[in-house]
Design an enzyme around this catalytic site. Structure first.
Site, PDB file in Angstrom:
ATOM      1  N   LYS A 282       0.834  -1.209   0.000  1.00 47.79           N
ATOM      2  CA  LYS A 282       0.000   0.000   0.000  1.00 47.79           C
ATOM      3  C   LYS A 282       0.863   1.250   0.000  1.00 47.79           C
ATOM      4  O   LYS A 282       0.438   2.313  -0.470  1.00 47.79           O
ATOM      5  CB  LYS A 282      -0.978  -0.015   1.183  1.00 47.79           C
ATOM      6  CG  LYS A 282      -0.359  -0.310   2.542  1.00 47.79           C
ATOM      7  CD  LYS A 282       0.208   0.889   3.258  1.00 47.79           C
ATOM      8  CE  LYS A 282       0.796   0.494   4.603  1.00 47.79           C
ATOM      9  NZ  LYS A 282       1.401   1.606   5.331  1.00 47.79           N
TER      10      LYS A 282
ATOM     11  N   THR B 252      -3.189   5.526   4.206  1.00 51.20           N
ATOM     12  CA  THR B 252      -1.847   5.857   3.749  1.00 51.20           C
ATOM     13  C   THR B 252      -1.866   6.754   2.514  1.00 51.20           C
ATOM     14  O   THR B 252      -0.970   7.574   2.322  1.00 51.20           O
ATOM     15  CB  THR B 252      -1.053   4.566   3.446  1.00 51.20           C
ATOM     16  OG1 THR B 252      -1.156   3.676   4.555  1.00 51.20           O
ATOM     17  CG2 THR B 252       0.417   4.860   3.217  1.00 51.20           C
TER      18      THR B 252
END
Length: 339
Positions: free
Chosen positions: A187, A244
């Protein structure tokens, strides 16, 4: 329970505070004696300004502190995971559980960190990975957070759930260690892409597309490596990806913004400060995808920006001009289908 947290960065410190507030006896270990002394004296970590360490939280630079621990939390930067696991091996009590909260893939071996720790501690080590959308800055301040504890041994995952659970930190369990750790590592690559999109002046539509297609890439690779696609629809996948790619706390996103604005990659890393894990994860993804025969267009383009000097402005053009595809893939027939 006696717990030692190895790694006194923001994440390790935030978890040490959480565990102490849960009633456990907690020792926070730093690799540097001077850093440990500052924590002990000031009761504040520079990575978490304004957060006071509990007076009963013990700070040390002595790795033998794991000797009395029933559970060890490994929270070092990615480059120090193997070294720290090796250093604690001679002191680790038989039967003690180890919770890996570092996120990434080892550059030299392309192994997930739970496998790296198992290499050092032995096949019978009780290991779990804890991951999910969890910025240290927010966990340390008691912001409600949810994560997932993954272990091949469900009893170990449930132990971690029991130890970490509180009214502000909810933990779910899983046995899909591959899916959880791969989601945690990759990610960061998509967050670099999302940040670069912002830096280029694109909008919400673009970021949503990068996140969605990037998540599909991660899930496809996870399945090829033995993980479960549905894991990436959970906290360690889409949950961690959202936080994120969109949060001001994300170093990977901030680095991506700078790169999108034309700042050279090396300079962007320096400006952000700290470890930008997506840089290393992009290199690992490139090799893993090639070995597994998996196509990862978004991750591949970010790799070319980071390692081959490709102009970020060309990335979106090339992604948008790829050949026509159906959205969903049917694993039963290995064909792309409209649905």
């Amino acid at each position: 329970m006696n717990i030692t947290v190895l790694g006194s960065g923001g994440w390790g410190t935030a978890l040490a505070i959480l565990l102490r507030e849960n009633g456990h006896r907690v020792t926070l270990w730093s690799a540097f004696a001077a850093e440990s002394e500052v924590l002990q004296l000031t009761r504040e970590n520079p990575f978490l300004p304004g957060v006071t360490l509990p007076e009963t939280l013990v700070c040390t630079a002595d790795i033998s502190s794991v000797r009395d621990a029933e559970l060890v939390v490994l929270a070092t930067p990615s480059f120090a995971v193997r070294e720290t696991a090796r250093a604690m091996r001679e002191y680790l009590a038989p039967g003690a559980a180890v919770v890996v909260v570092s996120k990434g893939i080892e550059r030299e071996t392309l192994k997930h960190f739970s496998d790296v720790v198992r290499d050092e501690l032995g096949e019978h080590a009780r290991i779990a990975a804890l991951s999910g959308p969890s910025h240290a800055e927010e966990v340390a301040r008691g912001i409600p957070t949810a994560c997932v504890a993954a272990s091949a041994d469900l009893a170990v995952a449930r132990l971690v759930q029991d130890v970490f659970m509180s009214d502000r930190f909810r933990v779910y369990t899983s046995t899909d260690v591959i899916g959880v750790e791969l989601g945690a590592a990759l990610k960061n690559v998509i967050a670099l892409a999302a940040g670069a999109s912002d830096g280029l002046g694109c909008g919400d539509n673009t970021i949503a597309a990068l996140m969605t297609r990037g998540l599909d890439e991660i899930a496809t690779l996870a399945v090829a490596l033995g993980g479960k696609r549905e894991t990436l629809a959970g906290l360690a996948g889409v949950g961690d990806l959202i936080v994120t790619c969109t949060s001001r706390h994300s170093r990977n996103r901030r680095a991506g913004v700078l790169i999108g604005k034309g700042v050279p990659v090396s300079e962007a890393m320096e400006q952000v400060g700290g470890v930008v894990e997506g840089y290393y994860a992009a290199g690992a993804a490139q090799v893993l995808a090639a070995e597994a025969g998996v196509e990862m267009p978004v991750c591949g383009e970010i790799y070319r920006v980071l390692y081959e000097g490709k102009d970020p402005g060309r990335v979106l053009e090339d992604l948008m001009r790829r050949s026509k595809k159906a959205e969903l893939h049917d694993p039963a027939t290995a064909e792309w289908v409209n649905s």
